[in-house]
Write a protein that holds these residues in place. Sequence first.
Motif, PDB file in Angstrom:
ATOM      1  N   VAL A 104       0.849  -1.188   0.000  1.00 12.77           N
ATOM      2  CA  VAL A 104       0.000   0.000   0.000  1.00 12.77           C
ATOM      3  C   VAL A 104       0.892   1.247   0.000  1.00 12.77           C
ATOM      4  O   VAL A 104       2.104   1.163   0.171  1.00 12.77           O
ATOM      5  CB  VAL A 104      -0.937   0.027   1.231  1.00 12.77           C
ATOM      6  CG1 VAL A 104      -1.865  -1.178   1.235  1.00 12.77           C
ATOM      7  CG2 VAL A 104      -0.126   0.074   2.525  1.00 12.77           C
ATOM      8  N   ALA A 105       0.271   2.398  -0.195  1.00 16.71           N
ATOM      9  CA  ALA A 105       0.988   3.676  -0.129  1.00 16.71           C
ATOM     10  C   ALA A 105      -0.007   4.755   0.272  1.00 16.71           C
ATOM     11  O   ALA A 105      -1.175   4.712  -0.130  1.00 16.71           O
ATOM     12  CB  ALA A 105       1.632   4.015  -1.469  1.00 16.71           C
ATOM     13  N   SER A 106       0.440   5.723   1.056  1.00 19.71           N
ATOM     14  CA  SER A 106      -0.450   6.780   1.546  1.00 19.71           C
ATOM     15  C   SER A 106       0.071   8.158   1.157  1.00 19.71           C
ATOM     16  O   SER A 106       1.287   8.375   1.086  1.00 19.71           O
ATOM     17  CB  SER A 106      -0.585   6.693   3.077  1.00 19.71           C
ATOM     18  OG  SER A 106      -1.093   5.451   3.467  1.00 19.71           O
ATOM     19  N   LYS A 107      -0.867   9.082   0.910  1.00 16.67           N
ATOM     20  CA  LYS A 107      -0.493  10.460   0.559  1.00 16.67           C
ATOM     21  C   LYS A 107      -1.525  11.406   1.132  1.00 16.67           C
ATOM     22  O   LYS A 107      -2.737  11.177   1.038  1.00 16.67           O
ATOM     23  CB  LYS A 107      -0.422  10.617  -0.957  1.00 16.67           C
ATOM     24  CG  LYS A 107       0.229  11.933  -1.399  1.00 16.67           C
ATOM     25  CD  LYS A 107       0.485  11.956  -2.878  1.00 16.67           C
ATOM     26  CE  LYS A 107       1.181  13.245  -3.321  1.00 16.67           C
ATOM     27  NZ  LYS A 107       2.537  13.365  -2.717  1.00 16.67           N
ATOM     28  N   MET A 108      -1.051  12.472   1.734  1.00 17.94           N
ATOM     29  CA  MET A 108      -1.941  13.478   2.309  1.00 17.94           C
ATOM     30  C   MET A 108      -2.598  14.283   1.200  1.00 17.94           C
ATOM     31  O   MET A 108      -1.959  14.622   0.194  1.00 17.94           O
ATOM     32  CB  MET A 108      -1.156  14.414   3.222  1.00 17.94           C
ATOM     33  CG  MET A 108      -0.444  13.731   4.376  1.00 17.94           C
ATOM     34  SD  MET A 108      -1.578  13.024   5.583  1.00 17.94           S
ATOM     35  CE  MET A 108      -2.264  14.526   6.280  1.00 17.94           C
ATOM     36  N   GLY A 109      -3.883  14.578   1.385  1.00 18.39           N
ATOM     37  CA  GLY A 109      -4.611  15.355   0.393  1.00 18.39           C
ATOM     38  C   GLY A 109      -5.660  16.238   1.029  1.00 18.39           C
ATOM     39  O   GLY A 109      -5.855  16.223   2.253  1.00 18.39           O
ATOM     40  N   GLY A 119      -9.211  17.702   5.182  1.00 14.78           N
ATOM     41  CA  GLY A 119      -7.978  16.970   4.933  1.00 14.78           C
ATOM     42  C   GLY A 119      -8.198  15.475   5.048  1.00 14.78           C
ATOM     43  O   GLY A 119      -8.948  15.005   5.922  1.00 14.78           O
ATOM     44  N   VAL A 120      -7.564  14.704   4.175  1.00 13.07           N
ATOM     45  CA  VAL A 120      -7.714  13.252   4.168  1.00 13.07           C
ATOM     46  C   VAL A 120      -6.353  12.597   3.931  1.00 13.07           C
ATOM     47  O   VAL A 120      -5.396  13.236   3.502  1.00 13.07           O
ATOM     48  CB  VAL A 120      -8.695  12.766   3.072  1.00 13.07           C
ATOM     49  CG1 VAL A 120     -10.103  13.238   3.350  1.00 13.07           C
ATOM     50  CG2 VAL A 120      -8.217  13.214   1.699  1.00 13.07           C
ATOM     51  N   VAL A 121      -6.304  11.324   4.242  1.00 13.12           N
ATOM     52  CA  VAL A 121      -5.160  10.488   3.900  1.00 13.12           C
ATOM     53  C   VAL A 121      -5.630   9.522   2.823  1.00 13.12           C
ATOM     54  O   VAL A 121      -6.487   8.674   3.078  1.00 13.12           O
ATOM     55  CB  VAL A 121      -4.632   9.703   5.117  1.00 13.12           C
ATOM     56  CG1 VAL A 121      -3.477   8.791   4.689  1.00 13.12           C
ATOM     57  CG2 VAL A 121      -4.194  10.640   6.217  1.00 13.12           C
ATOM     58  N   VAL A 122      -5.116   9.703   1.615  1.00 15.72           N
ATOM     59  CA  VAL A 122      -5.495   8.819   0.517  1.00 15.72           C
ATOM     60  C   VAL A 122      -4.627   7.570   0.607  1.00 15.72           C
ATOM     61  O   VAL A 122      -3.408   7.626   0.448  1.00 15.72           O
ATOM     62  CB  VAL A 122      -5.315   9.507  -0.858  1.00 15.72           C
ATOM     63  CG1 VAL A 122      -5.617   8.524  -1.978  1.00 15.72           C
ATOM     64  CG2 VAL A 122      -6.227  10.722  -0.938  1.00 15.72           C
TER      65      VAL A 122
END
Length: 413
Positions: A104-109, A119-122
């Motif tokens: 998996v991988a996460s990116k702030m958006g 604000g979310v963490v995709v």
Amino acid sequence: MNFEYFIAKRLIKGKEHKSSISTPIIKIAIFAIAIGMIMMLITVATGVGLQHKIREKVAAFNGHVLISSFDNNSSVESLVPISSNQEFYPEFTDVDGVEHIQGVASKMGLIRTETDFDGVVVKGVGKDYDWNTFKEYLVEGRIPDFGEELNEEVLISSHIANRLGIHLGDKAITYFLKKNTASKSKHFIRAFKVVGIYNSGFQEFDEAFLIADIRHVIKMNKWKPDEVGNFEVFIDNFDEIDKKGQEIYENIPSTLDSQTITLKYGTIFEWLKLFDLNIIGIIGIIILVAGINMITALLVLILERTPMIGILKALGTSDWSIRKIFLYNAGYLILIGLFWGNLIGVSLLFIQQRYGIVGLNPETYYVSTAPVYIDWGYIVLLNLGTMILCLLMLLIPSYIIAKISPTKSIRFQ
């Protein structure tokens, strides 16, 4: 024929027993045993159920063990990629008990609507993602399809949807900051399509995570197609999570780090451990109260049968045999209480499991309804433990029989 059992059976079935002075006290003792068993069943089932449910929810968003680069520094966002060409991926064969591993991988958006933003963490997931953990949380729509071509489908929480007024089928315009601020545009824009809405009841995760295709994160971070942010490892036995976490750490490259969710979310799991102490304390108090009631009932039975005790002693019956008669009698009363306690208690648990009548505050307990975990093993142990402990407590007052004199007891009124 067992002499003590025969006498006890006659006493139990005797008509005078049902209309004697001890009848109300015996009924109270049986009622105390039944209520105690109901409370113990509810305490254990809901306490263990809450522990299991919270573990499942934390694992659904993180796996049981997380493998990442040391350079990420426990950041929510995946900063440094890891090659998916690892010996432990896609099958972690070096460690027994590993059920599944996924990249998996996460990116702030930032999701923005005409009137609001949030604000979310995709969290980017791929073909290897196990959706079984998320299916029970899905309240609307369907699971996104990330199997073939890159698409804009996403899964968002009902918390985010309600806050921003987003509905199934709407576009979720999401902004991401670029690492290279020298470019003309300082952010990426993705118009995700909401195809599913979930509600795990775990507000810490629901208010943050949006599930999307991992290829979006890879593309925005300019990673290679075979790179991921971290790996999530699932094991088949949560009780061995510390042991398996250490084994996983020993079987991954030295450039990678691993962390169990019990360490990452230490506060939550320390709080869950307190449930074990509460359960043990409540069970101990309930058994003590039930035992005291049974002691009272036994003393009344002995007092009521004093002439019979004198006659049996005069006929040569030993003190231990007479004590066994009354212990058999008390054991029968305990069994009646346990029967009704189990019948009512298990029925209430099945009703709660089926209909979720009793609700909880999700901000405090991370669940909206009281979860129930029914295991026949612990039910049998509770019954055996209650029976044995109550009978052991009754051994002490039964010694009073040895103090009864045959000559005085036969004339006892």
